[in-house]
Design a protein around this motif. Structure first.
Motif, short mmCIF file in Angstrom:
data_model
loop_
_atom_site.label_atom_id
_atom_site.label_comp_id
_atom_site.label_asym_id
_atom_site.label_seq_id
_atom_site.Cartn_x
_atom_site.Cartn_y
_atom_site.Cartn_z
N ASP A 139 0.83 -1.21 0.00
CA ASP A 139 0.00 0.00 0.00
C ASP A 139 0.87 1.26 0.00
O ASP A 139 0.61 2.20 -0.75
N VAL A 140 1.91 1.25 0.83
CA VAL A 140 2.81 2.42 0.91
C VAL A 140 3.56 2.60 -0.41
O VAL A 140 3.66 3.72 -0.93
N GLU A 141 4.10 1.50 -0.94
CA GLU A 141 4.87 1.59 -2.18
C GLU A 141 4.01 1.99 -3.37
O GLU A 141 4.43 2.75 -4.24
N LEU A 142 2.78 1.46 -3.41
CA LEU A 142 1.89 1.81 -4.51
C LEU A 142 1.49 3.28 -4.46
O LEU A 142 1.41 3.94 -5.49
N LYS A 143 1.23 3.78 -3.25
CA LYS A 143 0.87 5.19 -3.10
C LYS A 143 1.99 6.07 -3.63
O LYS A 143 1.76 7.01 -4.42
N SER A 144 3.23 5.77 -3.25
CA SER A 144 4.38 6.56 -3.71
C SER A 144 4.58 6.43 -5.21
O SER A 144 4.81 7.42 -5.91
N ALA A 145 4.48 5.19 -5.72
CA ALA A 145 4.72 4.96 -7.15
C ALA A 145 3.63 5.59 -8.01
O ALA A 145 3.90 6.13 -9.09
N ARG A 146 2.37 5.53 -7.56
CA ARG A 146 1.29 6.13 -8.32
C ARG A 146 1.41 7.66 -8.33
O ARG A 146 1.11 8.31 -9.34
N GLU A 147 1.86 8.23 -7.21
CA GLU A 147 2.09 9.68 -7.17
C GLU A 147 3.19 10.06 -8.16
O GLU A 147 3.09 11.08 -8.86
N LYS A 148 4.23 9.25 -8.21
CA LYS A 148 5.32 9.51 -9.15
C LYS A 148 4.82 9.37 -10.59
O LYS A 148 5.16 10.19 -11.45
N LEU A 149 4.03 8.33 -10.83
CA LEU A 149 3.48 8.13 -12.17
C LEU A 149 2.63 9.32 -12.59
O LEU A 149 2.77 9.83 -13.71
N THR A 150 1.78 9.77 -11.70
CA THR A 150 0.89 10.90 -12.02
C THR A 150 1.69 12.17 -12.28
O THR A 150 1.49 12.85 -13.30
N SER A 151 2.61 12.51 -11.38
CA SER A 151 3.35 13.77 -11.53
C SER A 151 4.26 13.75 -12.75
O SER A 151 4.36 14.74 -13.49
N GLU A 152 4.92 12.61 -13.00
CA GLU A 152 5.82 12.54 -14.15
C GLU A 152 5.03 12.57 -15.46
O GLU A 152 5.45 13.20 -16.44
N LYS A 153 3.89 11.88 -15.49
CA LYS A 153 3.05 11.92 -16.68
C LYS A 153 2.57 13.34 -16.95
O LYS A 153 2.57 13.80 -18.10
N LEU A 154 2.17 14.04 -15.91
CA LEU A 154 1.69 15.41 -16.09
C LEU A 154 2.81 16.31 -16.60
O LEU A 154 2.59 17.15 -17.50
N ARG A 155 3.99 16.16 -16.06
CA ARG A 155 5.12 16.98 -16.51
C ARG A 155 5.43 16.73 -17.99
O ARG A 155 5.59 17.66 -18.78
N ARG A 156 5.49 15.47 -18.36
CA ARG A 156 5.85 15.13 -19.74
C ARG A 156 4.72 15.41 -20.72
O ARG A 156 4.95 15.85 -21.85
N ASP A 157 3.49 15.15 -20.30
CA ASP A 157 2.36 15.40 -21.19
C ASP A 157 2.15 16.88 -21.45
O ASP A 157 1.79 17.29 -22.56
#
Length: 317
Positions: A183-201
């Protein structure tokens, strides 16, 4: 394989052919997997992933490779389930160039050619436990790092995806500890996925604005670049709602309004001006450290590379 334990690992097998499902399940059972679900349709596969994400999925590509790879890509992008990082092995009877390209581009971990032995399957699974590739996030791709030349410069950051397969099979943690850790790792990884996708998109929206700006206008037609720009703006808008990037929602709406004006042929100059202003403002939300001059310099450099590549490809053909 003796040092690994698969008793508690959740497996999902998708294959439209009953005999294949049976053979794959038997191979997994021989390796020690006891918690296996099988489905015969992509719809059932997606439903299962959303309802109860497995630790590892084996998916047959033959007959519907394009649809399967689109589903995997959707999963990796974070829009088809709580865990975008499950280990995914695609199986196929025919491994041609087109198939390899589709699977690699989808973000799957592996492609395994049928018929395969239990030993080969076990070896592949062990690899994804012991030496799983780091993941990268770009505008069009989320998945294992596929770069062949590690010495080439890149601004794409590698990160280690959550791996519940490893937690269960190698680390052999208690179920309650795994649940908390995942749960902790997924929360962190999903936040990273969201922020990085937003930056690149958001950067990609700026690139597409410039490409649309330079493209010839065809009455009554929406160019592929404009269509992609609209798709990215809608995706960014959805990802930004109720986040720290809430101001991006309004700029996405402005981007979409300008794009609609261009698609309808309404005052191209005014629509392009609005699109440029909205695209740059959207980019600024995710890159507050960049000045306006930095933004334009980076955009211009990227557009120049794209033009040069397109020109070289045109000459080659």
């Amino acid at each position: 394989m003796s040092k690994l334990s698969f008793d508690s690992v959740d497996v999902l097998i998708y294959d439209p052919v009953a005999s294949n499902r049976t053979a794959t399940r038997a191979a997994m059972y021989a390796l020690g997997f006891r918690r296996t679900e099988t489905v015969s349709t992509l719809e059932a596969f997606l439903e299962s992933v959303q309802k109860s994400p497995p630790d590892i999925a084996l998916c047959e590509a033959q007959g519907a490779a394009e649809e399967l790879c689109a589903t995997i890509q959707q999963l990796r992008q974070g829009s088809a389930g709580h865990n975008p990082f499950i280990v995914i092995i695609v199986t196929a009877w025919e491994k041609n160039t087109a198939m390899i390209t589709r699977v690699v581009s989808s973000g799957a971990d592996d492609l395994l050619l049928r018929p395969f032995s239990t030993a080969v399957l076990g070896s592949r699974i062990e690899t994804h436990i012991e030496r799983r590739k780091g993941f990268v996030i770009t505008t069009d791709y989320v998945g294992p790092d596929r770069r062949k030349d590690a010495s080439r410069p890149s601004n794409v950051e590698l990160f280690e995806p959550p791996n519940s397969l490893k937690m269960k099979a190698k680390d052999k943690l208690p179920s309650d500890v795994i649940a908390r850790k995942l749960d902790v790792e997924l929360k962190s990884a999903r936040e990273k996925l969201t922020s990085e996708k937003l930056r690149r998109d958001s950067f990609q929206v700026c690139i597409l604005w410039r490409l649309v700006q330079d493209a010839a206008v065809v009455a009554g037609q929406t160019s592929p670049d404009l269509a992609k720009l609209q798709g990215l703006a809608k995706s960014i808008e959805l990802r930004s709602v109720d986040t720290e990037f809430q101001p991006a929602v309004e700029w996405c709406q402005s981007v979409l309004a300008a794009a609609e004006g261009l698609a309808l042929g309404v005052d191209r100059n005014a629509s392009m001006h609005l699109l440029g202003h909205a695209a740059l403002s959207l980019h600024q939300v995710f890159h507050p450290e960049k000045t306006a001059a930095d933004q334009l310099s980076e955009i211009d450099a990227t557009v120049a590379l794209i033009r040069a590549r397109n020109q070289a490809e045109a000459l080659a053909s």
